[in-house]
Design an enzyme around this catalytic site. Sequence first.
Site, short mmCIF file in Angstrom:
data_model
loop_
_atom_site.label_atom_id
_atom_site.label_comp_id
_atom_site.label_asym_id
_atom_site.label_seq_id
_atom_site.Cartn_x
_atom_site.Cartn_y
_atom_site.Cartn_z
N GLU A 418 0.82 -1.23 0.00
CA GLU A 418 0.00 0.00 0.00
C GLU A 418 0.85 1.27 0.00
O GLU A 418 0.66 2.17 0.83
CB GLU A 418 -0.94 0.00 1.21
CG GLU A 418 -1.93 -1.15 1.20
CD GLU A 418 -2.98 -1.06 2.30
OE1 GLU A 418 -2.84 -0.22 3.21
OE2 GLU A 418 -3.95 -1.83 2.24
N GLU A 494 -4.58 -9.06 0.73
CA GLU A 494 -5.21 -9.01 2.05
C GLU A 494 -6.69 -9.21 1.85
O GLU A 494 -7.33 -8.46 1.12
CB GLU A 494 -4.95 -7.67 2.75
CG GLU A 494 -3.56 -7.61 3.36
CD GLU A 494 -3.20 -6.25 3.93
OE1 GLU A 494 -4.06 -5.61 4.56
OE2 GLU A 494 -2.06 -5.83 3.72
C1 GAL Z 1 -4.42 -2.91 5.37
C2 GAL Z 1 -2.94 -2.84 5.71
C3 GAL Z 1 -2.58 -3.79 6.83
C4 GAL Z 1 -3.53 -3.61 7.96
C5 GAL Z 1 -4.92 -3.88 7.47
C6 GAL Z 1 -5.99 -3.85 8.54
O1 GAL Z 1 -4.84 -1.88 4.57
O2 GAL Z 1 -2.18 -3.18 4.58
O3 GAL Z 1 -1.27 -3.54 7.26
O4 GAL Z 1 -3.41 -2.33 8.43
O5 GAL Z 1 -5.24 -2.90 6.50
O6 GAL Z 1 -7.26 -4.07 7.98
#
Ligand code: GAL
Length: 813
Positions: A418, A494
Site C-alpha cells: 500500500e 489481504e
Molecule cells: C491494510 C494494511 C494492513 C492492515 C490492514 C488492517 O490496509 O495493509 O497492514 O493495516 O489494512 O485491515
Amino acid sequence: MKSKIIFVLFFAMFFNGILFAQERTTVILQNDWKFKKGDPSGAEEINENTSDWKSISIPHDWAVEEDFIKDGDGNTGKLPWKGQAWYRHDLDLSAIKKGDKVFLIFDGIMAFPKVYINGKLAGQWDYGYNSFYIEISDHLDFTENAKNVLAVHVDTRQHDSRWYPGAGIYRKVRMVAMAPIHTKIWETQVTTPIIKPNYANVRISSLVKNETSEAKKITVTQRILNPEGNEVAKKSISHKLRAGEENYFEINTQLTNPMQWDIEHPHLYKTITEVSADEKIVDLSESTFGIRSIKFTPDDGFHLNGRRVQLKGVNLHHGHGPLGAAFYPRAMERQLEIMKSMGVNAIRSSHNTAAPEVLELCDKMGILMFNEVFDKYDRKADIVDTTNFESFAERNIRNFVMRDRNHPSVFIWSVGNEMHDVQANANNGFRRLLTMLNYVRKYDHTRPVTMVNDVQDNAALRHFDLYDVHSWNYGRRYQLARQMEPNKSVIISESASTVSTRGFYEFPLPEKKTDFTKSLQVSSYDFHAPSWAEIGDDDFMWQQDEPYIAGEFVWTGFDYLGEPTPYTNRTVKGMGMSDKEAARSSYFGIVDIMGIPKDRYYLYKSYWKPGEKTIHILPHWNWKGEEGENIPVFVYTNGDCAELFINGKSQGKQCKSPSSKNSTERFRLMWKDVVYEPGEVKVVAYKQGEKLGEKTLKTTSEATKIKLSADRKIIKADGMDLSYVLVEAFDKDGNLDPLANEGLEIEVSGAGELAGAGNGDPQSFEPLQDHKVDLFYGKAMIILKSGMEAGTIKLKVSSENLKGETIKIETEN
Ligand code: GAL
C-alpha cells in the site's frame, strides 16, 4: 553454563590421497550479553564497567518485558519501544584462526544499529527488519588473553510503525570465520532453468574471493545431495583469481528423475560448495534448494509444478505475542503448524523481511511464501532514508533477495504494501517503483515480482505494467486493474480483516459490519469488519466466481500487538471514551494472540480442508439470565447440511446454498431464531446425503479446577526451545467453563523459565512476562523456555477458587 554455540562445518576427506580437514566456523552469539537502556557515555569502550548492566540472552526485545502504558498508543501496542539502548558481548575467538576473515551476521535489529568492536565503529545499518553482515577481521585483537568487545547501539527513535515493532537485538547473531579464499556470504545462487519429469538442469553460481596476497588457481566443486542425503552430482570448475579479485564460478549439471519440492512433498536438495586452492579445500559452505516450477496464468491462477494451486494464505506480522519481536524458531514453527492445521498453504510476511528461519520452515513444511520487504512509507515510514532512496532501496533489497533467493517456498517478491504515493505516481512514485523492481530482478530473475495496492482508481495509471502479478487488498478492488490488464493473474494480498474476540458474543446480531459497541470487544459471530474490509465468506465467494484469482491472504492468521481496530485511540475517542480504553492488540486474527482458535478458525478449516471432518458450533451454551431469549446458533462444517437439536428438540435442517449471492449462505449453517434454554445443543452434519458426524455442546456449571496441557512435553535444552502450555478451567464434570475469568498465579522452577503468558484479551494490561495471567473465556496460555542444561521444568498454576495443577516438561541435550 555453556556460553556459546559453535557449529563447525567440518569435513574430513581424501584429496589426491592426502587427508585434509577443513572448516568454516559459525558461533551463535546467544548467551552472556549485557544490556543497558539509554545512552551511557563510553558504552562502546573496551573497559567500560558493566556491573550495573543487565545480563540477557539473544533474542531480546526490551519493550515487551515492560509494563503497558495504559493511555499510550494502541496502534503500536502501548509498550515502551521507543528509545536507545546498548548491548555488549565479549567475543571468544578461541575457535577462530588469526588470518581468517571474520564476519558478524545480524538477522534483525530494531533499529538503526551501530556496531562497535573494541571501541571502534565497525559498521551500521538502518532498516530494523533486514538481515545484514559486517566484516570485523581488522578490528579484532588476536594477542593472547586480549579482550574483544562487541558493543551495539540500538535506536528506535527514528523508526515508526503501524503495529508493535519490537526493540533491540530481537533475532539471532552469528560470528562466522572463513579462510581468506572463500565463497562470499549469500553468494551461492542455485537456479533450475529446465525442469522436466525425468530430468532437471541445475545451475549453481558461487562468488568466490581471493583475499590472499597472491594470485591463486582456485577450484570450486559443487556436490549435490538429494533429499535422502545421497550425493547425486559433483562438478568442478577452476579459474585463476589475482590477489584481491573475486569472480563467479558457475556450473551446470543435470539431475535425473528429480524429486520435486511441493506443498505436499517438500523435497529439499542441498549443494555443498567446496573451494580449494593449492590442492587443499579451504572453504566449505552449503545451500539448500528445491526443484519446482511456478507460473501465474492469466485465467487459471497460480500453477505449482504444472498444476493449479489455489493460494490459501494468511498474513503474519513478525511478532509472537508475549515474546514480542524476539524470534524463537519454535514459536514460528508452532504458528505455521496451527495455520497448516487450518488448511493454509501460503503465508505473506507482512510487511517486512522475515527472520531467515521463517523461510527455512516454509521450505521444510511445504508452505509457499509471499516475501515482502517494505510497508507503505508515509509518516509511519519503513523507507527511512528518503533523501537517498536509491542507495536505501539497493542495499535493503539486495540483502532481502540475496538471503532468500534459494528458498523454493518463495514464489513471489513484493516490493511493498500500500505505498500510496507510488500507486498515485506522486513524488516520482513510478521511478521509485521501478528502482525497487529493478533491484529485485537484478538479484533474482526466476520469480515474479509485485507491489500490493489498495487504491482502486490509481490502477488507471497502469502501475501494473511495471510488475508481474496484480496484488490487491480488500473489497474486490482488483477489478479495474484486471479489466485493464486481463493477462495478469490476481492475488488478494489481504482479504477479510474480519474482527472478533475469542469467546465473546453480543446480541442481537449486527445489522452492519461496522456496528461496534462500547463493550470494547468484538462479537465472535464473524459478521464484523472495518469499513474498508469484509467477512471471510465474501472472499471465498469471489474466488469461486472468478477463477483467475490465484488465491487470498487473510488479514491475519494470528492476532498481534498493536493495530487494535476497531478500538484504536482515535476510534474510542470517537465513541466518547479515553485513550485508556483503546486496546493494545489486534482483533483481526483467525486465532488469538496466543494461538488459541477463534470460531473463524473452523470456518476457514471447513472450506480450506474439505476432506477433513469439521463440525463446530457457536456460541457456547452458558447464557444464564437469557432463558426464553433468542440466541442464534451457527455451525461451521465441511458437510453441506446439518440438523440442530436443543435438548433433543429439532430446530430444523439447514443446507448451504452454493449459488447464493449472500456469501454466508454458501459457507455457514445458521439458525438465527433459536430460543435459549440451558442444556444440550446437538448438531448432526451430513455430506452428500451421508451422515458426516455429530457434535454436542452443554451448559456447564462453574469451573472448579485448572487443567494444563503442553504442546510438547520434551524440548531441547538449548535456551531457545519452547513449550506452550494451555490452561483451561473445567467444571466438576470435566467440561470447559466458557466464562471462567479467574486470575492465575504461575510458578516455574527447574530447568527452564517463564517466557511469557497471555490470554487473547486485547484489553488485558497484565505485563506479558509476569508470573500472573487471567483466564479469558475459560482459557489462557503459558510459554516455557528451556535453559542450557538438561533437566525438568516444573510449572505450577494456581488460583484462589480453582484447584491448581502442576505439569512437568523434560529438557534434553
Ligand atoms: C491494510 C494494511 C494492513 C492492515 C490492514 C488492517 O490496509 O495493509 O497492514 O493495516 O489494512 O485491515
